[in-house]
Design an enzyme around this catalytic site. Sequence first.
Site, short mmCIF file in Angstrom:
data_model
loop_
_atom_site.label_atom_id
_atom_site.label_comp_id
_atom_site.label_asym_id
_atom_site.label_seq_id
_atom_site.Cartn_x
_atom_site.Cartn_y
_atom_site.Cartn_z
N ARG A 18 0.82 -1.22 0.00
CA ARG A 18 0.00 0.00 0.00
C ARG A 18 0.85 1.27 0.00
O ARG A 18 0.57 2.21 -0.74
CB ARG A 18 -0.94 0.03 1.21
CG ARG A 18 -2.03 -1.03 1.17
CD ARG A 18 -2.87 -0.99 2.42
NE ARG A 18 -2.02 -1.20 3.60
CZ ARG A 18 -2.29 -0.74 4.81
NH1 ARG A 18 -3.36 -0.01 5.03
NH2 ARG A 18 -1.49 -0.98 5.81
N ASN A 36 -6.06 -2.46 2.59
CA ASN A 36 -6.07 -3.91 2.75
C ASN A 36 -7.51 -4.36 2.94
O ASN A 36 -8.34 -3.62 3.48
CB ASN A 36 -5.26 -4.35 3.96
CG ASN A 36 -3.78 -4.25 3.74
OD1 ASN A 36 -3.29 -4.22 2.62
ND2 ASN A 36 -3.02 -4.19 4.83
#
Length: 91
Positions: A18, A36
């Site tokens: 990320r 996530n």
Amino acid sequence: MRSVHVIVDGRVQGVGYRYSLHGVADRAHVSGWVRNRTDGSVEAVLEGSDAAVDEVLAWMAGGPPGARVDRSTVSEVDPTGASGFEVRDTA
């Protein structure tokens, strides 16, 4: 302006995916978000020029060192006019 919703499956959590994506999207001038998911995948929305979104999608297909991308699912969505790119909490 192109906008896509992406779900990436594989070893994509716990490897900096990320935060690396955040940097790639910023450099490509792509807006949106990444987070996530509880099933172990990563979900993102990308918005920008066709070339910029394609550049970020190409990076997402491999991810950062330590990641293993098994599959990416990309769907076109309506642009929202988002600005900036953010890392969100797990969904």
